[in-house]
Each structure stands twice: as C-alpha cells, then as structure tokens.
Write a protein that holds these residues in place. Structure first.
Motif, PDB file in Angstrom:
ATOM      1  N   ASN A   1       0.523  -1.456   0.316  1.00 10.78           N
ATOM      2  CA  ASN A   1      -0.051   0.149   0.405  1.00 10.78           C
ATOM      3  C   ASN A   1       1.027   0.665   0.212  1.00 10.78           C
ATOM      4  OD1 ASN A   1      -1.912   2.426   0.665  1.00 10.78           O
ATOM      5  ND2 ASN A   1      -1.987   1.699   2.715  1.00 10.78           N
ATOM      6  N   LYS A   2       1.719   1.051   1.312  1.00  9.87           N
ATOM      7  CA  LYS A   2       2.799   3.013   1.144  1.00  9.87           C
ATOM      8  C   LYS A   2       3.497   2.030   0.184  1.00  9.87           C
ATOM      9  CE  LYS A   2       4.288   5.397   5.290  1.00  9.87           C
ATOM     10  NZ  LYS A   2       3.677   6.242   5.027  1.00  9.87           N
ATOM     11  N   ALA A   3       3.877   1.700  -0.420  1.00  8.03           N
ATOM     12  CA  ALA A   3       4.798   1.577  -1.783  1.00  8.03           C
ATOM     13  C   ALA A   3       3.833   2.335  -3.092  1.00  8.03           C
ATOM     14  CB  ALA A   3       5.501   0.581  -1.730  1.00  8.03           C
ATOM     15  N   GLY A   4       3.067   1.970  -2.990  1.00  7.06           N
ATOM     16  CA  GLY A   4       2.076   2.625  -4.808  1.00  7.06           C
ATOM     17  C   GLY A   4       1.085   1.556  -4.605  1.00  7.06           C
ATOM     18  N   GLY A   5       1.439   1.041  -4.138  1.00  5.71           N
ATOM     19  CA  GLY A   5      -0.028  -0.670  -4.447  1.00  5.71           C
ATOM     20  C   GLY A   5       0.504  -1.325  -5.717  1.00  5.71           C
ATOM     21  N   VAL A   6       2.351  -1.265  -5.459  1.00  8.02           N
ATOM     22  CA  VAL A   6       2.821  -2.359  -5.867  1.00  8.02           C
ATOM     23  C   VAL A   6       2.452  -3.386  -5.878  1.00  8.02           C
ATOM     24  CG1 VAL A   6       4.781   0.150  -6.540  1.00  8.02           C
ATOM     25  CG2 VAL A   6       4.959  -1.883  -4.952  1.00  8.02           C
ATOM     26  N   VAL A   7       3.235  -4.286  -6.791  1.00  2.76           N
ATOM     27  CA  VAL A   7       3.306  -5.902  -6.546  1.00  2.76           C
ATOM     28  C   VAL A   7       4.477  -6.713  -6.646  1.00  2.76           C
ATOM     29  CG1 VAL A   7       1.983  -8.298  -7.678  1.00  2.76           C
ATOM     30  CG2 VAL A   7       0.749  -5.343  -8.320  1.00  2.76           C
ATOM     31  N   TYR A   8       3.871  -7.406  -5.805  1.00  2.00           N
ATOM     32  CA  TYR A   8       5.121  -8.652  -5.820  1.00  2.00           C
ATOM     33  C   TYR A   8       4.524  -9.738  -6.453  1.00  2.00           C
ATOM     34  CZ  TYR A   8       7.424  -7.605  -1.299  1.00  2.00           C
ATOM     35  OH  TYR A   8       8.129  -7.075   0.236  1.00  2.00           O
ATOM     36  N   ASP A   9       5.472  -9.956  -7.648  1.00  2.00           N
ATOM     37  CA  ASP A   9       6.025 -10.536  -8.460  1.00  2.00           C
ATOM     38  C   ASP A   9       5.887 -13.073  -7.813  1.00  2.00           C
ATOM     39  OD1 ASP A   9       8.295 -11.661  -9.092  1.00  2.00           O
ATOM     40  OD2 ASP A   9       8.394  -9.714 -10.388  1.00  2.00           O
ATOM     41  N   LEU A  10       5.724 -13.556  -8.816  1.00  2.87           N
ATOM     42  CA  LEU A  10       5.362 -14.465  -8.637  1.00  2.87           C
ATOM     43  C   LEU A  10       7.748 -15.458  -8.002  1.00  2.87           C
ATOM     44  CD1 LEU A  10       2.690 -16.822  -9.906  1.00  2.87           C
ATOM     45  CD2 LEU A  10       3.698 -17.108  -7.859  1.00  2.87           C
ATOM     46  N   ASN A  11       8.173 -14.601  -9.021  1.00 10.59           N
ATOM     47  CA  ASN A  11       9.788 -15.209  -9.263  1.00 10.59           C
ATOM     48  C   ASN A  11      10.166 -14.305  -7.947  1.00 10.59           C
ATOM     49  OD1 ASN A  11       9.369 -16.036 -11.459  1.00 10.59           O
ATOM     50  ND2 ASN A  11       9.945 -14.263 -12.454  1.00 10.59           N
ATOM     51  N   ARG A  12       9.638 -13.421  -7.544  1.00  7.73           N
ATOM     52  CA  ARG A  12      10.175 -12.470  -6.027  1.00  7.73           C
ATOM     53  C   ARG A  12      10.053 -13.227  -4.704  1.00  7.73           C
ATOM     54  NH1 ARG A  12      10.854  -6.417  -4.483  1.00  7.73           N
ATOM     55  NH2 ARG A  12      11.762  -6.326  -6.890  1.00  7.73           N
ATOM     56  N   ILE A  13       8.539 -13.637  -4.792  1.00 11.18           N
ATOM     57  CA  ILE A  13       7.579 -14.426  -3.601  1.00 11.18           C
ATOM     58  C   ILE A  13       8.724 -15.924  -3.486  1.00 11.18           C
ATOM     59  CG2 ILE A  13       5.781 -15.298  -3.134  1.00 11.18           C
ATOM     60  CD1 ILE A  13       4.627 -13.198  -4.194  1.00 11.18           C
ATOM     61  N   HIS A  14       8.803 -16.167  -5.176  1.00 11.97           N
ATOM     62  CA  HIS A  14       9.579 -17.945  -4.853  1.00 11.97           C
ATOM     63  C   HIS A  14      11.080 -17.654  -3.724  1.00 11.97           C
ATOM     64  CE1 HIS A  14       6.577 -20.447  -5.392  1.00 11.97           C
ATOM     65  NE2 HIS A  14       6.072 -20.050  -6.116  1.00 11.97           N
ATOM     66  N   ASP A  15      11.403 -16.640  -4.840  1.00 15.65           N
ATOM     67  CA  ASP A  15      12.928 -16.203  -4.713  1.00 15.65           C
ATOM     68  C   ASP A  15      13.030 -16.385  -2.975  1.00 15.65           C
ATOM     69  OD1 ASP A  15      13.873 -16.998  -7.191  1.00 15.65           O
ATOM     70  OD2 ASP A  15      13.904 -14.378  -7.892  1.00 15.65           O
ATOM     71  N   ILE A  16      12.520 -15.026  -2.580  1.00 16.07           N
ATOM     72  CA  ILE A  16      12.407 -14.873  -1.286  1.00 16.07           C
ATOM     73  C   ILE A  16      11.997 -15.565  -0.424  1.00 16.07           C
ATOM     74  CG2 ILE A  16      10.733 -13.331   0.884  1.00 16.07           C
ATOM     75  CD1 ILE A  16      10.894 -11.894  -1.043  1.00 16.07           C
TER      76      ILE A  16
END
Length: 339
Positions: free
Chosen positions: A139-154
């Motif tokens: 939200n506070k970052a402007g409603g940006v999205v974590y995509d699947l690649n970033r989620i799986h990497d984390i």
C-alpha cells in the motif's frame, strides 16, 4: 461526493444487503454458522489451503498470524513501509511480545538480499529472527505488486534459514488481478496468509486467514482471546460471498481507471509521480509546491476527496463505487486546479 480516500469506503450493494438480510446463521464460536462455513470453504478452495478462518478486521488477521508463528522475544523482518509496522498501533509488541525489524528498500518490496542481510546470527545477545512478512500489494509503496518470481526467491531464503513466511494480503485480490494469476499461486509459498473482504471485494466487514489446519486451529484460539469470536456472523459472511462473485472484472476496471487518473497527474507539473508504481488501484504522488493538505482542499471544491500520505504526499485509491463519470470528473478537477 467522489470518495477516493480509500477502498474501505465502499457501501454494501443491494445484492449484499439482500444476502445479509436472508443469511442462514448459527453460532460461529461453536463452528455452527452455515454461511461462515460456506465462505471459509470457498476461500480454502480459492487459496489452495487446508483451512481458513473469518476474522473481523485486517489488523486482527495480521496479529493472529504473527502470534501463531512466533514466541515472545522473536523478531519479524519486514519492509519499513509495511502496514504491520506503520498502522497497527504497536500491536505486535503488545500482543505477541515480538520485535519488528523494518528494512529500508528502494521500492517498498523486500528482496532476497534484504532478507539475507536482516537475519540475525544465532547468538544469545540477539533477538531470534523468526518470520519474514511481506505485504502484497504494498500500500504505502503505491500499490506495487510482488510477482511470483520474487515471492519464490524470498521463500527459498526463508526455508534455507528455517524461518516462517507471512503474507499480509489485504489487497491480495488486486495483486492476483494485476499479475493475471490465481490467488492460490500467490498464497502457496507462505506458511500463513490472509486477504481482506472490506477492500477489493467491497464487503462491509471482515478478512480471511488461510493456512494449514494446525495453524488455523491455533488462529481460532487466538481470535477468541482477542475478542474476535463472533456469534451469528453469517450476516457478514453473506456480503463477502456476494463480493467474491465477479471481483476480477471489477478490479481490472479499478486498475484501468487508476491508470487514467495517474496519466493525468503525471502530465501536471505540480506533481511528481512514478508511473511504474501505478500497478493496481492506488496512486501515490508528491506535491512540488505547497502541501498535501492544499491539494486536498482544492480538490474538495470539486467534491473530489483524497487523502494525505505525508506532508507533501497524496494518495488516490480507486474502488467499486467509483464510476467512469467519477473518473472523468476527477481528471477535470485536477486539470482545473493544477494545469
């Protein structure tokens, strides 16, 4: 009134009100409310999990999730802009006895390097790193999205260090639509996750926690301890069930309308807006000359209402109750006052 302050301001639709009036109910503390049970079963299928739990609010959802993942003295790694850190009244320390480790990031989203660097050494002098928490959308970052690649990497880093992974999915529905992926694919890497019904879904009250049966059993106990065990709450679940019907098309429209307004804001010299961050229904921009309050006052003359997000920062949020005509009127008001 064109109310762009938040997506929490939506009013129940006539279909929601009818469903609420006619909802079949029972005592949910006993697990006997049939409408709550239908909602929980439907969400378990949507999220691809063993079980889900209806709770009154998103803040309660976050705090229950963190409580069942931690012990007192543990530490939660999260982005500094996250809702848990900024907007939950210090509840994590009060309720669970955990400390938060907020990380400064370039775009409001954690990276694998951020997480690796934040994990504490296993030594008695340190709090134990226990949970990594992300907010999707941010939200506070402007409603940006974590995509699947970033989620799986984390998630890979989380597993390698034997930590737990928590998703604040208040606007998970928006992330799913923006990425054009099913909700369950965004939930699968996490130990526990939740999504709000009172934002993108447009229902008046409620959120849903999703996870394994063991974690949801523990969450049910914590919900009761926090006063969130409600009785004939099927009247609330009924509205959420209606809201789930056709939500993807509605949110896609909200995202498109947000982009239309963002393009107008970006064209005005009075403001600074990074269009790459307008990925869902939220627009956050800075004011060059003047203050956020001055922008709010000028737009209010046109019956357009937005919210301050800092001394010189403004947020606009699209939602189901904003029509195409409202979007046009908002763009006209921005041009009239700031062109």
């Amino acid at each position: 009134m064109i109310d762009l302050r938040s997506d929490t301001v939506t009013r129940p639709t006539p279909a929601m009100r009818e469903a609420m009036a006619n909802a079949e109910v029972g005592d949910d503390v006993y697990g006997e409310d049939p409408t709550i049970n239908r909602l929980q079963d439907r969400c378990a299928e949507l999220f691809g999990v063993d079980a889900t739990l209806f709770v009154p609010s998103g803040t309660m959802a976050n705090q229950i999730c963190l409580h069942v993942l931690t012990d007192p003295g543990d530490e939660v790694i999260l982005d500094r802009s996250s809702h848990v850190f900024n907007y939950e009244s210090g509840a994590s320390g009060m309720i669970s006895g955990v400390q938060l480790n907020p990380i400064d990031t370039s775009d409001g989203r954690l990276s694998t390097d951020d997480v690796e660097a934040a994990i504490r050494p296993d030594m008695p002098v340190y709090a134990r790193s226990r949970v990594v928490s992300i907010e999707n959308t941010a939200n506070k970052a402007g409603g940006v999205v974590y995509d699947l690649n970033r989620i799986h990497d984390i998630a890979a880093v989380v597993r390698a260090h034997r930590l737990r992974f928590h998703l604040d999915g208040a606007r998970l529905w928006n992330a799913s639509v923006a990425l054009d992926v099913p909700v369950h694919s965004l939930v699968k890497p996490f130990d526990i996750a939740w999504a709000a019904f009172s934002k993108g879904i447009g229902a008046p009250v409620g959120s849903i926690i999703a996870g394994s049966q063991d974690l949801i059993n523990a969450a049910r106990t914590v919900r009761k301890q926090l006063g969130g065990g409600m009785r004939q709450s099927g009247v609330l679940a009924a509205a959420a069930l209606v809201g789930l019907d056709g939500y993807r098309e509605r949110l896609a429209r909200d995202h498109a309308n947000a982009r239309r307004i963002a393009d107008t804001v970006s064209d005005l010299d009075a403001f600074d807006l990074d269009l790459e961050r307008v990925q869902t229904n939220i627009i956050i921009f800075d004011v060059h000359d003047g203050t956020a309050e001055s922008v709010i006052e000028k737009l209010a003359r046109h019956d357009v209402h937005v919210t301050p997000f800092g001394p010189q920062t403004v947020r606009i949020t699209l939602h189901r109750d904003i029509s195409d005509a409202d979007v046009n009127a908002t763009m006209d008001a921005l041009k009239a006052e700031f062109a």
